[in-house]
Write a protein that holds these residues in place. Structure first.
Motif, PDB file in Angstrom:
ATOM      1  N   SER A 246     -19.494  -8.366   3.803  1.00 18.93           N
ATOM      2  CA  SER A 246     -18.132  -8.793   4.139  1.00 18.93           C
ATOM      3  C   SER A 246     -17.126  -7.711   3.731  1.00 18.93           C
ATOM      4  O   SER A 246     -17.429  -6.849   2.896  1.00 18.93           O
ATOM      5  N   ASP A 247     -15.918  -7.782   4.330  1.00 25.16           N
ATOM      6  CA  ASP A 247     -14.859  -6.838   3.967  1.00 25.16           C
ATOM      7  C   ASP A 247     -14.428  -7.047   2.523  1.00 25.16           C
ATOM      8  O   ASP A 247     -14.436  -8.176   2.030  1.00 25.16           O
ATOM      9  N   LYS A 248     -14.026  -5.957   1.864  1.00 24.44           N
ATOM     10  CA  LYS A 248     -13.583  -6.063   0.480  1.00 24.44           C
ATOM     11  C   LYS A 248     -12.216  -5.420   0.297  1.00 24.44           C
ATOM     12  O   LYS A 248     -11.975  -4.662  -0.632  1.00 24.44           O
ATOM     13  N   TYR A 249     -11.320  -5.726   1.267  1.00 27.08           N
ATOM     14  CA  TYR A 249      -9.932  -5.288   1.144  1.00 27.08           C
ATOM     15  C   TYR A 249      -9.030  -6.433   1.565  1.00 27.08           C
ATOM     16  O   TYR A 249      -9.458  -7.371   2.245  1.00 27.08           O
ATOM     17  N   ASP A 250      -7.776  -6.339   1.125  1.00 27.89           N
ATOM     18  CA  ASP A 250      -6.781  -7.334   1.488  1.00 27.89           C
ATOM     19  C   ASP A 250      -6.302  -7.021   2.908  1.00 27.89           C
ATOM     20  O   ASP A 250      -5.767  -5.929   3.142  1.00 27.89           O
TER      21      ASP A 250
ATOM     22  N   THR B  47     -20.791   3.297   9.645  1.00 25.98           N
ATOM     23  CA  THR B  47     -21.591   2.743   8.542  1.00 25.98           C
ATOM     24  C   THR B  47     -21.039   1.395   8.083  1.00 25.98           C
ATOM     25  O   THR B  47     -21.796   0.454   7.822  1.00 25.98           O
ATOM     26  N   HIS B  48     -19.712   1.291   8.007  1.00 21.83           N
ATOM     27  CA  HIS B  48     -19.056   0.024   7.621  1.00 21.83           C
ATOM     28  C   HIS B  48     -19.475  -1.096   8.586  1.00 21.83           C
ATOM     29  O   HIS B  48     -19.849  -2.186   8.163  1.00 21.83           O
ATOM     30  N   GLU B  49     -19.457  -0.801   9.883  1.00 25.42           N
ATOM     31  CA  GLU B  49     -19.799  -1.838  10.873  1.00 25.42           C
ATOM     32  C   GLU B  49     -21.303  -2.145  10.861  1.00 25.42           C
ATOM     33  O   GLU B  49     -21.697  -3.283  11.061  1.00 25.42           O
ATOM     34  N   ILE B  50     -22.130  -1.146  10.602  1.00 25.19           N
ATOM     35  CA  ILE B  50     -23.575  -1.408  10.462  1.00 25.19           C
ATOM     36  C   ILE B  50     -23.782  -2.439   9.351  1.00 25.19           C
ATOM     37  O   ILE B  50     -24.520  -3.412   9.511  1.00 25.19           O
ATOM     38  N   LEU B  51     -23.081  -2.240   8.229  1.00 22.33           N
ATOM     39  CA  LEU B  51     -23.270  -3.151   7.091  1.00 22.33           C
ATOM     40  C   LEU B  51     -22.752  -4.558   7.407  1.00 22.33           C
ATOM     41  O   LEU B  51     -23.307  -5.541   6.930  1.00 22.33           O
ATOM     42  N   HIS B  52     -21.703  -4.651   8.244  1.00 13.85           N
ATOM     43  CA  HIS B  52     -21.277  -5.997   8.692  1.00 13.85           C
ATOM     44  C   HIS B  52     -22.415  -6.698   9.436  1.00 13.85           C
ATOM     45  O   HIS B  52     -22.635  -7.883   9.249  1.00 13.85           O
ATOM     46  N   THR B  53     -23.115  -5.953  10.295  1.00  8.75           N
ATOM     47  CA  THR B  53     -24.192  -6.600  11.069  1.00  8.75           C
ATOM     48  C   THR B  53     -25.304  -7.098  10.144  1.00  8.75           C
ATOM     49  O   THR B  53     -26.058  -7.988  10.510  1.00  8.75           O
TER      50      THR B  53
HETATM   51 ZN   LIG Z   1     -14.857  -4.631   8.206  1.00 12.32          ZN
END
Ligand SMILES: [Zn+2]
Length: 257
Positions: free
Chosen positions: A189-193, A179-185
């Motif tokens: 954007s990432d929301k971690y350090d 799901t995380h990678e689907i949302l990247h497509t």
């Molecule tokens: Zn990511």
């Protein structure tokens, strides 16, 4: 003369690529019609373990991805009944092209072009209507790989490559990464350090206004982990403990119309 022709051809290719990226971005985030997402399993382990796991995969093992995305889309006011459809596709024999860890810009461009061609080939070979977003899930044998390479999701080309574990107990956690990678497509954007893996405050927090702030009990999908205290971060077991935060929703244009 030939030099001018070559430059003209190059400019044309770049213009077509720019147009298709722009069109993809627009058509995948207008939320007027169902967005079709395909999940393609790939046997990465090649020792029988992943093959058996993939053989047992069925649509209902990944059903929580579509449920999660549609539930969250409706929370943000998306009006259509089924914002996304997530479908399991037949396994793909060929493995996606690998990106060298030290790849330069040109090598990266070449790799992303090869990945797009790979995705197109694999979608066509499935014999089913090709989905708009293609996510290839490479299953590793957890006995041999305690850690797996980084997963990627690319908006340019609408392709993701997810590294996952061929273990029934990991299926729900794998679905969080998919799901995380689907949302990247789709442009999130990432929301971690990247150094500490700490979720960024406030955009990487599921409940930024919670008092006291710790422990958080839900994870923002693009943060990947939730904060138990200021220094301890854990990955969620399943999408049941995950939300799409306001910043991510804005990036993928979940805007009330
Ligand atoms: Zn990511």
């Amino acid at each position: 003369m030939w030099r001018k022709v070559r430059i003209a051809i190059l400019l044309l290719i770049l213009a077509v690529a720019a147009y298709s990226n722009w069109y993809d971005r627009l058509s995948t985030t207008d939320w007027d019609e169902t967005l079709y997402i395909g999940v393609f399993p790939v046997d990465e382990a090649q020792n029988g373990v992943a093959r058996d796991y993939i053989g047992r995969l069925s649509a209902n093992r990944i059903a929580d991805i579509e449920e999660f995305l549609n539930r969250e889309a409706h929370e943000y006011g998306i009006a259509i009944a089924r914002p996304v459809s997530v479908e399991l596709y037949p396994p793909v024999e060929e493995r996606p092209p690998e990106r060298a860890a030290d790849a330069n810009i040109l090598q990266n461009m070449w790799w992303s072009l090869k990945l797009r061609m790979y995705a197109r080939r694999a979608s066509r070979a499935s014999g089913k209507p090709p989905p708009q977003v293609r996510i290839f899930v490479l299953y590793h044998d957890p006995t041999f790989s305690q850690t797996v390479p980084h997963s990627v999701g690319m908006q340019k080309g609408l392709v993701g490559v997810v590294h996952a574990f061929a273990d029934a107990g990991m299926t729900r956690a794998n679905n969080v990464v998919i799901t995380h990678e689907i949302l990247h497509t789709l442009g999130a954007s990432d929301k971690y350090d990247p150094l500490t893996l700490a979720p960024l405050y406030p955009i990487g927090y599921a409940e930024p206004d919670r008092q006291p702030r710790f422990p958080q009990s839900f994870t923002e999908i693009m943060a990947g982990r939730y904060a138990i205290d200021a220094r301890t971060f854990e990955m969620p077991d399943s999408l049941d403990d995950v939300v799409v935060g306001d910043a991510t929703a804005l990036e993928i244009r979940w805007i009330r119309k």
